[in-house]
Structures are given as C-alpha cells and as structure tokens.
Design a protein around this motif. Structure first.
Motif, PDB file in Angstrom:
ATOM      1  N   ASN A 316       0.834  -1.196   0.000  1.00 33.20           N
ATOM      2  CA  ASN A 316       0.000   0.000   0.000  1.00 33.20           C
ATOM      3  C   ASN A 316       0.871   1.249   0.000  1.00 33.20           C
ATOM      4  O   ASN A 316       2.015   1.227   0.481  1.00 33.20           O
ATOM      5  CB  ASN A 316      -0.898   0.040   1.224  1.00 33.20           C
ATOM      6  N   LEU A 317       0.349   2.328  -0.540  1.00 29.18           N
ATOM      7  CA  LEU A 317       0.988   3.634  -0.403  1.00 29.18           C
ATOM      8  C   LEU A 317       0.108   4.446   0.540  1.00 29.18           C
ATOM      9  O   LEU A 317      -0.793   5.170   0.120  1.00 29.18           O
ATOM     10  CB  LEU A 317       1.118   4.326  -1.765  1.00 29.18           C
ATOM     11  N   ASP A 318       0.346   4.266   1.846  1.00 27.77           N
ATOM     12  CA  ASP A 318      -0.503   4.902   2.846  1.00 27.77           C
ATOM     13  C   ASP A 318      -0.382   6.417   2.766  1.00 27.77           C
ATOM     14  O   ASP A 318       0.627   6.971   2.280  1.00 27.77           O
ATOM     15  CB  ASP A 318      -0.126   4.404   4.237  1.00 27.77           C
ATOM     16  N   LEU A 319      -1.403   7.112   3.253  1.00 34.14           N
ATOM     17  CA  LEU A 319      -1.489   8.557   3.087  1.00 34.14           C
ATOM     18  C   LEU A 319      -0.257   9.313   3.610  1.00 34.14           C
ATOM     19  O   LEU A 319       0.247  10.211   2.914  1.00 34.14           O
ATOM     20  CB  LEU A 319      -2.770   9.082   3.734  1.00 34.14           C
ATOM     21  N   PRO A 320       0.275   8.999   4.813  1.00 34.71           N
ATOM     22  CA  PRO A 320       1.471   9.714   5.266  1.00 34.71           C
ATOM     23  C   PRO A 320       2.645   9.567   4.287  1.00 34.71           C
ATOM     24  O   PRO A 320       3.420  10.513   4.090  1.00 34.71           O
ATOM     25  CB  PRO A 320       1.791   9.050   6.609  1.00 34.71           C
ATOM     26  N   ARG A 321       2.759   8.396   3.674  1.00 37.21           N
ATOM     27  CA  ARG A 321       3.825   8.175   2.695  1.00 37.21           C
ATOM     28  C   ARG A 321       3.541   8.962   1.411  1.00 37.21           C
ATOM     29  O   ARG A 321       4.453   9.525   0.800  1.00 37.21           O
ATOM     30  CB  ARG A 321       3.903   6.680   2.379  1.00 37.21           C
ATOM     31  N   PHE A 322       2.295   9.017   1.000  1.00 35.36           N
ATOM     32  CA  PHE A 322       1.917   9.806  -0.174  1.00 35.36           C
ATOM     33  C   PHE A 322       2.247  11.278   0.046  1.00 35.36           C
ATOM     34  O   PHE A 322       2.713  11.964  -0.876  1.00 35.36           O
ATOM     35  CB  PHE A 322       0.426   9.633  -0.462  1.00 35.36           C
ATOM     36  N   TYR A 323       2.010  11.767   1.253  1.00 32.93           N
ATOM     37  CA  TYR A 323       2.287  13.176   1.563  1.00 32.93           C
ATOM     38  C   TYR A 323       3.769  13.531   1.425  1.00 32.93           C
ATOM     39  O   TYR A 323       4.128  14.704   1.294  1.00 32.93           O
ATOM     40  CB  TYR A 323       1.830  13.503   2.987  1.00 32.93           C
ATOM     41  N   GLU A 324       4.638  12.542   1.452  1.00 29.70           N
ATOM     42  CA  GLU A 324       6.082  12.795   1.311  1.00 29.70           C
ATOM     43  C   GLU A 324       6.493  13.090  -0.127  1.00 29.70           C
ATOM     44  O   GLU A 324       7.574  13.644  -0.375  1.00 29.70           O
ATOM     45  CB  GLU A 324       6.881  11.591   1.815  1.00 29.70           C
ATOM     46  N   ILE A 325       5.659  12.723  -1.097  1.00 29.94           N
ATOM     47  CA  ILE A 325       6.006  12.934  -2.504  1.00 29.94           C
ATOM     48  C   ILE A 325       6.090  14.425  -2.796  1.00 29.94           C
ATOM     49  O   ILE A 325       5.214  15.207  -2.416  1.00 29.94           O
ATOM     50  CB  ILE A 325       4.957  12.278  -3.420  1.00 29.94           C
ATOM     51  N   GLU A 326       7.160  14.813  -3.481  1.00 30.30           N
ATOM     52  CA  GLU A 326       7.338  16.204  -3.872  1.00 30.30           C
ATOM     53  C   GLU A 326       7.094  16.373  -5.368  1.00 30.30           C
ATOM     54  O   GLU A 326       7.468  15.514  -6.168  1.00 30.30           O
ATOM     55  CB  GLU A 326       8.751  16.683  -3.519  1.00 30.30           C
ATOM     56  N   ILE A 327       6.444  17.492  -5.717  1.00 30.08           N
ATOM     57  CA  ILE A 327       6.223  17.802  -7.124  1.00 30.08           C
ATOM     58  C   ILE A 327       6.692  19.224  -7.400  1.00 30.08           C
ATOM     59  O   ILE A 327       6.689  20.080  -6.502  1.00 30.08           O
ATOM     60  CB  ILE A 327       4.744  17.633  -7.528  1.00 30.08           C
ATOM     61  N   PRO A 328       7.125  19.516  -8.638  1.00 30.13           N
ATOM     62  CA  PRO A 328       7.538  20.887  -8.974  1.00 30.13           C
ATOM     63  C   PRO A 328       6.322  21.795  -9.104  1.00 30.13           C
ATOM     64  O   PRO A 328       5.280  21.382  -9.631  1.00 30.13           O
ATOM     65  CB  PRO A 328       8.245  20.713 -10.319  1.00 30.13           C
ATOM     66  N   VAL A 329       6.450  23.028  -8.628  1.00 31.13           N
ATOM     67  CA  VAL A 329       5.337  23.982  -8.688  1.00 31.13           C
ATOM     68  C   VAL A 329       5.803  25.246  -9.404  1.00 31.13           C
ATOM     69  O   VAL A 329       6.396  26.139  -8.790  1.00 31.13           O
ATOM     70  CB  VAL A 329       4.822  24.322  -7.272  1.00 31.13           C
ATOM     71  N   PRO A 330       5.554  25.343 -10.723  1.00 27.16           N
ATOM     72  CA  PRO A 330       5.926  26.557 -11.466  1.00 27.16           C
ATOM     73  C   PRO A 330       4.962  27.705 -11.156  1.00 27.16           C
ATOM     74  O   PRO A 330       3.990  27.535 -10.414  1.00 27.16           O
ATOM     75  CB  PRO A 330       5.823  26.108 -12.924  1.00 27.16           C
ATOM     76  N   GLU A 331       5.220  28.864 -11.753  1.00 24.28           N
ATOM     77  CA  GLU A 331       4.328  30.010 -11.582  1.00 24.28           C
ATOM     78  C   GLU A 331       2.915  29.657 -12.058  1.00 24.28           C
ATOM     79  O   GLU A 331       2.727  28.835 -12.956  1.00 24.28           O
ATOM     80  CB  GLU A 331       4.849  31.214 -12.372  1.00 24.28           C
ATOM     81  N   ILE A 332       1.926  30.293 -11.450  1.00 25.16           N
ATOM     82  CA  ILE A 332       0.532  29.959 -11.735  1.00 25.16           C
ATOM     83  C   ILE A 332       0.185  30.185 -13.211  1.00 25.16           C
ATOM     84  O   ILE A 332      -0.599  29.440 -13.803  1.00 25.16           O
ATOM     85  CB  ILE A 332      -0.420  30.771 -10.822  1.00 25.16           C
ATOM     86  N   THR A 333       0.792  31.215 -13.839  1.00 30.81           N
ATOM     87  CA  THR A 333       0.523  31.453 -15.260  1.00 30.81           C
ATOM     88  C   THR A 333       1.036  30.297 -16.112  1.00 30.81           C
ATOM     89  O   THR A 333       0.400  29.921 -17.110  1.00 30.81           O
ATOM     90  CB  THR A 333       1.188  32.763 -15.715  1.00 30.81           C
ATOM     91  N   GLU A 334       2.186  29.730 -15.742  1.00 32.30           N
ATOM     92  CA  GLU A 334       2.717  28.583 -16.473  1.00 32.30           C
ATOM     93  C   GLU A 334       1.840  27.355 -16.267  1.00 32.30           C
ATOM     94  O   GLU A 334       1.611  26.570 -17.198  1.00 32.30           O
ATOM     95  CB  GLU A 334       4.150  28.297 -16.017  1.00 32.30           C
ATOM     96  N   GLN A 335       1.355  27.190 -15.035  1.00 34.30           N
ATOM     97  CA  GLN A 335       0.449  26.080 -14.757  1.00 34.30           C
ATOM     98  C   GLN A 335      -0.794  26.169 -15.637  1.00 34.30           C
ATOM     99  O   GLN A 335      -1.242  25.166 -16.215  1.00 34.30           O
ATOM    100  CB  GLN A 335       0.033  26.089 -13.285  1.00 34.30           C
ATOM    101  N   LYS A 336      -1.360  27.370 -15.752  1.00 29.39           N
ATOM    102  CA  LYS A 336      -2.584  27.543 -16.541  1.00 29.39           C
ATOM    103  C   LYS A 336      -2.348  27.186 -18.007  1.00 29.39           C
ATOM    104  O   LYS A 336      -3.212  26.585 -18.659  1.00 29.39           O
ATOM    105  CB  LYS A 336      -3.088  28.974 -16.419  1.00 29.39           C
ATOM    106  N   ALA A 337      -1.173  27.558 -18.527  1.00 30.97           N
ATOM    107  CA  ALA A 337      -0.866  27.246 -19.925  1.00 30.97           C
ATOM    108  C   ALA A 337      -0.770  25.741 -20.144  1.00 30.97           C
ATOM    109  O   ALA A 337      -1.293  25.209 -21.131  1.00 30.97           O
ATOM    110  CB  ALA A 337       0.442  27.934 -20.328  1.00 30.97           C
ATOM    111  N   ILE A 338      -0.112  25.042 -19.208  1.00 33.91           N
ATOM    112  CA  ILE A 338       0.030  23.588 -19.338  1.00 33.91           C
ATOM    113  C   ILE A 338      -1.315  22.907 -19.130  1.00 33.91           C
ATOM    114  O   ILE A 338      -1.663  21.951 -19.841  1.00 33.91           O
ATOM    115  CB  ILE A 338       1.068  23.058 -18.328  1.00 33.91           C
ATOM    116  N   VAL A 339      -2.102  23.419 -18.182  1.00 28.96           N
ATOM    117  CA  VAL A 339      -3.415  22.834 -17.903  1.00 28.96           C
ATOM    118  C   VAL A 339      -4.346  22.984 -19.107  1.00 28.96           C
ATOM    119  O   VAL A 339      -5.177  22.104 -19.373  1.00 28.96           O
ATOM    120  CB  VAL A 339      -4.036  23.481 -16.646  1.00 28.96           C
ATOM    121  N   ALA A 340      -4.209  24.077 -19.861  1.00 28.83           N
ATOM    122  CA  ALA A 340      -5.038  24.260 -21.054  1.00 28.83           C
ATOM    123  C   ALA A 340      -4.800  23.120 -22.048  1.00 28.83           C
ATOM    124  O   ALA A 340      -5.750  22.602 -22.653  1.00 28.83           O
ATOM    125  CB  ALA A 340      -4.733  25.607 -21.705  1.00 28.83           C
TER     126      ALA A 340
END
Length: 374
Positions: A316-340
């Motif tokens: 299992n990947l229990d929730l506390p272990r899932f919370y340890e995963i790190e993801i990159p967070v670019p500027e919100i404008t860049e996120q919106k472009a990729i999300v489009a």
C-alpha cells in the motif's frame, strides 16, 4: 442469396502452438478482457514458465473459458495485430480452418462474438458450481447462419473503416499527451519542489442524511467510475462525500497495480465513495488542482508510487507516505498554460472513449445488416 447454416465447430480448428523455444518473452504476454480485447497481462510473471504459454498469431482467436465473475460477458479476442503474442496455457486458441477461408471471414466472426446477445447465450449455457466454464466443445456446438463471403466482407470493411478512424484520432491524442509530458519534464528541473502534505489536506464529510446515492470508485486510469460493488443493503450514511475540485485517493495495492490511484472530481453534483478512500482538497493557492492531476497522470509518478509502496507489507501507499512525494510547482501562469493543453487532452480522451463505445455498439447492427441482406 440465402443464408447457410453450419455448426461452428466444422469451421474452426483448435490450436496448441506453445512457446517451447522461448522466442517470445514477458513483453509479449497478453490477457483477454471482457471488452473482447487483448491487453498486457496484469498477472505476476515472476517465475512463470513461458515455454508452456500458447502462441496466438495474427488472425487467430483466444478465449478464457472461465465465465464466473466476468461482468456477464465472455472474454474472447481476435489477434488483429501484425505480430504474434503469447497467452497462458489455461486459455483456448483457435482459428478458422484454411479450407473454410472462403466460407467465413475471421473479422466477421469477431463481430458476431462482439454482441451482447452472444454474451447472454454463453453465460446462459456456461456450467459449473463455484466456477462456471464455457469450453471449446461448447463453442463448437453453436449453430450459426452465414451470409455469403462478399456480404461478410462488405460489413467487415465498414467496421474496419470505423476502427481506422478511431485509431487515427487516438494517435493524435497520444501526441498531445507527449506535449504536456515534455513540458512537465522541463518544470521538474526548473521549478521549486513542494511536498504533497503541504499542498493537499484530508477532509472527511460523511453522507449523514443519506441524500447522495451516486456511489463511485476510482479505476487504474485515474478516473471516477460507478461502483462495481454489490450495494444491496449497504448503509450509505457513512460514505464520504466528494465535491467538485476535490480529490479521491486510495493507497491500497499501489505496488500490485503499479499505479497511484488518485482522481480529481470535476462534475457539479457531489458523489459518495467508500469510507476506505481518502478525500483531499488543495490548501495552497499557488497550485491548481488540474496541475496536480496532470502530474499524477504520468507513468513516472506511478513508478515512484510503486517504489515507495515497498515499505508496506500489503504494498500500500498509505497517506502519510503519499504526503512525502514532492512535485515541482511553477508560476501559476505557467500552470494555466500547461493545464489548457491537459484539458484539451481530457476532452479528446473522452471523445475517443465514446468512439470506441460506438464501435462496440455497432457490431450487432452490422451482423444484423449482413444477415438481412442475404
């Protein structure tokens, strides 16, 4: 021209070509799902003797004779690819006899098998106690009426044209996915990292008044789907509510499925899910929910979840272990472009699924048309 009646067994030949020289390996192993498609196996292949597996060449059929707990469908498929595959020795492999090639076209027979009417016939005529079977002998005993070969070919051509259009659309869909995957890969090396524990927070709203009755789950493609569990007599007041913009997460069997089972709910009307799931929402205004979902739609994220699940006996990947995963967070404008781009992909993916459903639904119409024309 009149239809001609046959026993199906007079047109088919049983095959037993094993992978004795180990020419084919794990990457060539396929299973058969109840959508009548060959698919990469989900079975654990460690220690399996592939020399006993059966070879399924292009133009040959394979089916699983176990019909129990299979969604009231018969799992049978045609290898319509260009290369052979292998399947477990428990399956049955057959082809149309060479001398019957001017009587029956393999693709027409596949359309015949692809009807709910045929599934009902097989399930009705399956036999067994705890496990029910529909065997080779049962298949051979079917009475079938055939139109002439040109008529069969005419309706097979219609089907093949629809499949070709759908596959062309699907290739474009994969190109779109490669685009946003490449953009995310670039952000992996340039944007600051944040742990999921600082991005998402678990919430626990229960369906206390029992007002919501739409029970759903999450599949391994990270999409919500109607629950397949037997809900008869189940008390829904303890089920968790999921609203638009919230995530549902299940850490169970992440290692087995090699998939982080997480999905973003995007509909207006709330649903409920099993109490075994976790429901989370974004607590960081600098990141979009759709961007998070994009990140976890990547195979790389699933591989990381599979690796991290080794810490659990049950994989299992229990929730506390899932919370340890790190993801990159670019500027919100860049996120919106990729999300489009991602939203375009989701829209096209849904259209592609509808196209595939339409192709499945047209099989009985094509068979009926070919029979009535004769």
């Amino acid at each position: 021209m009149a239809l001609t009646k046959y026993k199906l067994g007079t047109l088919l030949g049983l095959l037993e070509h094993t992978n004795s020289d180990l020419k084919y390996g794990i990457d060539d192993v396929r299973g058969v799902n109840n959508l009548k498609q060959l698919m990469p196996t989900k079975a654990d292949m460690n220690g399996r003797d592939l020399s006993k597996f059966q070879i399924v060449k292009p133009g040959e059929f394979v089916f699983n004779h176990r019909t129990s707990r299979n969604g009231s469908k018969f799992s049978i498929a045609l290898n319509n690819g260009k290369t052979p595959v292998i399947c477990t020795e428990d399956y049955v492999v057959f082809r149309i006899k060479p001398e019957c090639a001017q009587t029956l076209i393999a693709e027409w027979l596949y359309l015949y098998f692809n009807r709910s009417e045929f599934d009902r016939y097989v399930i009705t005529n399956s036999w067994g106690s705890s496990t029910e079977f529909y065997n080779w002998e049962d298949l051979c005993d079917i009475d079938i009426e055939l139109p002439d070969l040109p008529t069969q070919q005419k309706y097979v051509d219609i089907y093949n044209a629809m499949v070709a259009n759908q596959q062309s659309y699907e290739r474009g869909l994969e190109d779109l996915k490669l685009t946003f995957d490449a953009l995310l890969d670039e952000k992996k090396h340039s944007a600051p990292q944040k742990a999921m524990g600082k991005i998402l927070q678990e919430i626990d709203q229960r369906n206390r008044d029992g007002e919501i009755t739409d029970v759903q789950g999450i599949n391994i493609t990270k999409q919500f789907m109607p629950s397949v569990a037997n809900m008869t007599g189940v008390e829904l007041s303890n089920y968790k509510v999921v609203k638009k913009g919230q995530f549902a997460y299940s850490g169970m069997q992440t290692g087995r499925d090699k998939c982080i089972r997480i999905a973003l709910y995007t509909e207006d009307n709330p649903i409920i899910i099993s109490p075994a799931y976790s429901v989370m929402q974004v607590i960081d205004d600098s990141i979009l929910p759709e961007y998070i979902m994009m990140w976890f739609s990547r195979k790389e994220s699933d591989r990381l979840g599979w690796f991290m699940s080794d810490a659990s006996i049950r994989t299992n990947l229990d929730l506390p272990r899932f919370y340890e995963i790190e993801i990159p967070v670019p500027e919100i404008t860049e996120q919106k472009a990729i999300v489009a781009i991602y939203n375009s992909y989701i829209t096209r993916r849904d259209i592609n699924e509808k196209l595939k459903a339409q192709i499945r639904d047209i099989c009985p119409i094509l068979i009926k048309g070919s029979l009535e024309e004769n």
